[in-house]
Structure formats: structure tokens, C-alpha cells
Design a protein around this motif. Structure first.
Motif, short mmCIF file in Angstrom:
data_model
loop_
_atom_site.label_atom_id
_atom_site.label_comp_id
_atom_site.label_asym_id
_atom_site.label_seq_id
_atom_site.Cartn_x
_atom_site.Cartn_y
_atom_site.Cartn_z
N ASN A 10 -35.07 48.44 -86.70
CA ASN A 10 -35.63 48.31 -85.24
C ASN A 10 -36.08 47.24 -85.84
O ASN A 10 -37.12 46.72 -85.62
CB ASN A 10 -36.37 49.29 -85.54
CG ASN A 10 -36.90 49.89 -87.12
OD1 ASN A 10 -36.94 49.32 -87.66
ND2 ASN A 10 -37.03 51.53 -86.88
N THR A 11 -35.98 45.93 -86.76
CA THR A 11 -36.90 44.95 -87.35
C THR A 11 -35.85 43.80 -86.48
O THR A 11 -36.40 42.68 -87.23
CB THR A 11 -36.74 45.10 -88.92
OG1 THR A 11 -35.23 45.32 -89.22
CG2 THR A 11 -37.67 46.26 -88.76
N ASP A 12 -34.47 43.95 -86.23
CA ASP A 12 -33.65 42.80 -86.76
C ASP A 12 -32.98 42.99 -84.98
O ASP A 12 -31.88 43.45 -85.01
CB ASP A 12 -33.17 42.75 -87.35
CG ASP A 12 -32.27 40.85 -86.97
OD1 ASP A 12 -30.82 41.27 -86.94
OD2 ASP A 12 -32.31 40.17 -88.12
N LEU A 13 -32.71 41.40 -84.14
CA LEU A 13 -33.08 41.82 -82.80
C LEU A 13 -31.38 41.93 -82.64
O LEU A 13 -30.73 42.56 -82.42
CB LEU A 13 -33.57 40.63 -82.05
CG LEU A 13 -33.33 41.07 -80.28
CD1 LEU A 13 -33.33 42.45 -79.89
CD2 LEU A 13 -33.64 39.88 -79.44
N ASP A 14 -30.20 41.07 -83.41
CA ASP A 14 -29.51 40.67 -83.56
C ASP A 14 -28.13 42.30 -84.20
O ASP A 14 -27.39 42.54 -83.84
CB ASP A 14 -28.86 39.09 -84.03
CG ASP A 14 -29.00 37.91 -83.97
OD1 ASP A 14 -29.22 38.30 -82.61
OD2 ASP A 14 -29.22 37.33 -84.29
N GLN A 41 -34.87 44.58 -64.65
CA GLN A 41 -34.09 45.50 -65.95
C GLN A 41 -34.68 45.20 -66.65
O GLN A 41 -33.99 44.60 -68.31
CB GLN A 41 -33.14 44.66 -65.76
CG GLN A 41 -32.11 45.74 -64.83
CD GLN A 41 -31.84 47.44 -65.15
OE1 GLN A 41 -31.01 48.09 -65.85
NE2 GLN A 41 -33.26 48.23 -64.35
N THR A 42 -35.86 44.91 -67.56
CA THR A 42 -36.40 44.14 -68.78
C THR A 42 -37.44 45.26 -68.97
O THR A 42 -38.10 46.33 -68.21
CB THR A 42 -37.63 42.91 -68.71
OG1 THR A 42 -36.75 42.02 -67.15
CG2 THR A 42 -38.32 41.94 -69.33
N ALA A 43 -37.49 45.45 -70.71
CA ALA A 43 -38.03 46.18 -71.24
C ALA A 43 -39.19 45.14 -71.80
O ALA A 43 -39.52 44.80 -72.28
CB ALA A 43 -37.25 46.59 -72.40
N LEU A 44 -40.62 45.38 -70.37
CA LEU A 44 -41.94 45.23 -71.07
C LEU A 44 -42.55 44.98 -71.91
O LEU A 44 -42.79 44.04 -72.70
CB LEU A 44 -42.63 45.34 -69.61
CG LEU A 44 -42.38 44.20 -68.09
CD1 LEU A 44 -43.10 44.99 -67.34
CD2 LEU A 44 -42.06 43.58 -68.45
N THR A 45 -42.08 46.49 -72.36
CA THR A 45 -42.75 46.97 -74.40
C THR A 45 -41.39 47.72 -74.11
O THR A 45 -41.10 48.32 -73.36
CB THR A 45 -44.32 47.40 -74.00
OG1 THR A 45 -44.01 48.63 -73.42
CG2 THR A 45 -45.14 46.84 -73.30
N ALA A 46 -41.24 48.02 -75.60
CA ALA A 46 -40.48 49.68 -76.01
C ALA A 46 -41.20 49.86 -76.37
O ALA A 46 -40.41 50.87 -78.20
CB ALA A 46 -39.09 48.82 -76.38
N GLY A 47 -42.31 50.47 -76.68
CA GLY A 47 -42.89 52.05 -77.51
C GLY A 47 -42.89 50.55 -78.61
O GLY A 47 -43.27 50.03 -79.01
N LEU A 87 -40.74 49.87 -80.74
CA LEU A 87 -39.47 48.39 -80.69
C LEU A 87 -40.23 47.44 -80.21
O LEU A 87 -39.71 47.24 -79.46
CB LEU A 87 -38.63 49.02 -80.11
CG LEU A 87 -37.56 50.41 -80.59
CD1 LEU A 87 -36.56 51.51 -80.19
CD2 LEU A 87 -36.77 50.01 -82.09
N LYS A 88 -40.61 47.10 -80.75
CA LYS A 88 -41.14 45.85 -80.95
C LYS A 88 -40.21 44.20 -80.93
O LYS A 88 -40.18 43.44 -80.29
CB LYS A 88 -42.66 45.28 -82.07
CG LYS A 88 -43.24 46.01 -82.46
CD LYS A 88 -44.41 46.34 -80.64
CE LYS A 88 -45.57 47.16 -81.15
NZ LYS A 88 -46.31 47.77 -80.33
N ILE A 89 -38.97 44.76 -80.94
CA ILE A 89 -38.25 43.55 -81.42
C ILE A 89 -37.34 43.35 -79.94
O ILE A 89 -36.73 42.40 -79.10
CB ILE A 89 -36.71 43.73 -81.90
CG1 ILE A 89 -36.25 45.13 -81.76
CG2 ILE A 89 -37.46 43.58 -83.80
CD1 ILE A 89 -35.04 45.42 -82.91
#
Length: 301
Positions: A37-41, A74-80, A82-84
Motif C-alpha cells: 500500500n505504499t509502492d505502486l509497482d 475505469q479510473t479510481a478517482l480516489t481509493a480510500g 490507498l493513496k497510491i
């Protein structure tokens, strides 16, 4: 003979991601991985490992995720929390990283739960119902006039954002009063203990203790206030309660009892029921959302 259709579903949460393979509509045994939950890759790599361990050709990938999900793009404008994943096209990006031209779909987690209830749960054949989840706050979904109500900015059914108690506490949202954390906080204050040692569901098994019952009833009253406001707004056929605490047998009777004390409940009285799908709602709903919005092309012989 035609081969089976295979759709892999993910239910993404802040700390854990669950997944399951659906073969011709039947869900396999779910699995769980930690959510990077801190690194997108690292996040995408974890999902890719799950996909690659699936020993069948996939016809689709469906994702249940928290936050405001723009299903048009199909975009997460926000994800709670999960800022990444903010502004991420999770399904499309996963397919790109896999190097596969595979159909994908992403939907808000509460909307997925509503789809699961509509298709095979306690809202079958209903065109108007509300689903409420009780956990870190009050989440939810609106299924009205036979379809999900997402809102112009994909923010419909943020039920916990209703403001109550304005005169006494200001513009605090309902979230602050109906979270299960608030239940443990009140218990910890009453019994002078560490709230980290309190499991909210266990309070429902101590209702013969008057001090514990008073705490639970206080919390349930706030839940009932939220339900009343929602019912008065959208007039649903049923209100479904989800979240892990919904499994407690005393919850629904206590909510009904609280509602019956409200002066104006009688003309609005609506069925309150527990969700049929609890632990697997996101996985099941993501599958149904994918099939409704994308579908699986006719498979070759």
C-alpha cells in the motif's frame, strides 16, 4: 466441446487483497495476499503474481476497490486510504503490465456488494434497495429503479457523510458515531481499558451486562438514525446491513427496536435484513459487474 469461461476477481482493501477465480459462474476457493500500500509497482507486481499462478487462460479480470470509481473511464478517482491508487486505471494498467489484451472492469466495493445481493443474495428481484456497510464508518450503495446509482461525480451513497448532532458537536459526519471503532472507544472509556484490546463484535455477547448494553444501544441508536434518514430520502423496498459486525444475531433486532422508538418511523417502516453475502461480497459482486458491463465473448469449440 466449448471450454469454460474464466474470470479472475480481486477485492482490494488497504491491508489485504482477496482474489478468486470464477469458472462458468462458479467461484473457486478465495485466496488472500497482503496489499502493498505504499509502492505502486509492488502493488501491481503482487496482482501479476496472482494472475500468473492461475493455470487457465483468463477471459476477464474484475476489480472491487474502495473510493470514488469512475466506471466510464475505469479510473479510481480516489481509493480510500490507498493513496497510491488515486487516478489509477487499475484494471487497464494491470492488463498492460501483463502484456495481455484482456477485458477488465473496476467497480466501487460497496456497489459490488450490492450487485452480489441483487443477483444471488437478499435483494433478488428488487429494483429499489439500500445496502449499508458498518465497519470503519457507514458505507453503502444505492440500487434504485433497477440500477446502481453512482452519481454525477461517482460519489453517490456516501451515507456516512450525513451530518447529525450539529448543535452539540458541529459538522461531524455520521461516520464518527457509527464506526465500530467508536463502539470500542466508548467501551474503553466506560471500563477504563485499552480500546486496542476490545473486539467490537464481542460486546454483543455481553448484553446481559447493563453497562455494556447501554454502550451498544447508544451505538445502535446512531445506526438507526442513519437508516431512518436514508429510508426517508429514497423509500427503498429493503435496507440490507453488511460488514463483519452484521453477523451478530442481535444487531438487526436491536436496530429494529431503536427505529420503533422514533416518532415518525411508522409511515416509513421498511424491512431491515442482513446481507446474504458477507466475506465474499466484493469478489462475487465484481464478477457480476464484469459480466453485466463487459461479458465474455463466445468461446471457441
Amino acid at each position: 466441446m466449448s471450454r469454460q469461461a474464466h474470470v479472475l476477481t480481486f477485492e482490494i482493501n488497504t491491508y489485504f487483497t482477496r482474489y478468486a477465480l470464477f469458472s462458468n459462474g462458479r467461484m473457486g476457493i478465495p485466496g488472500t495476499i497482503a496489499t502493498p500500500n505504499t509502492d505502486l509497482d509492488a502493488f501491481y507486481d503482487a496482482l501479476i503474481q496472482v494472475v500468473r499462478k492461475t493455470a487457465v487462460p483468463l477471459d476477464g479480470i474484475a476489480v472491487s476497490a474502495p473510493g470514488f470509481i469512475d466506471t466510464d473511464t475505469q479510473t479510481a478517482l480516489t481509493a480510500g486510504a490507498l493513496k497510491i491508487l488515486t487516478k489509477e486505471q487499475i484494471g487497464k494498467e494491470l492488463a498492460r503490465r501483463l502484456g495481455q489484451d484482456i477485458p477488465t472492469w473496476i467497480e466501487n466495493d460497496a456497489n459490488c456488494a450490492a450487485m452480489a445481493e441483487r443477483m444471488t443474495g437478499n435483494a433478488q428481484k428488487l429494483d429499489d434497495f439500500v445496502l449499508i456497510t458498518l465497519d470503519v464508518g457507514m458505507g453503502g450503495a444505492l440500487f434504485l429503479d433497477g440500477k446502481l446509482r453512482r452519481g454525477k461525480d461517482w460519489r453517490a451513497a456516501e451515507l456516512g457523510m450525513m451530518i447529525i448532532n450539529y448543535d452539540s458537536v458541529g459538522a461531524l459526519p455520521l461516520h464518527d458515531f457509527v464506526s465500530t471503532a467508536k463502539l470500542t472507544e466508548w467501551y474503553a472509556d466506560e471500563f477504563n481499558t485499552d480500546k486496542g484490546e476490545v473486539l467490537p463484535s464481542t460486546l454483543f455477547r455481553q448484553l446481559d451486562n447493563p453497562r455494556v448494553r447501554a454502550i451498544v444501544e447508544r451505538w445502535v441508536n446512531y445506526v438507526a438514525v442513519g437508516i431512518f434518514n436514508i429510508v426517508a430520502s429514497v423509500d427503498p423496498e429493503v435496507v440490507l446491513i453488511g460488514g463483519s459486525i452484521s453477523r451478530e444475531p442481535q444487531l438487526i433486532p436491536m436496530i429494529e427496536s431503536a427505529l420503533n422508538t422514533f416518532r415518525d418511523w411508522k409511515p416509513f417502516k421498511t424491512k431491515i435484513k442482513r446481507c446474504r453475502h458477507s466475506g465474499n461480497a466484493g469478489l462475487i459482486g465484481a464478477y457480476y459487474a464484469f459480466m453485466e458491463e463487459v461479458g465474455v465473448p463466445e468461446l471457441g469449440k
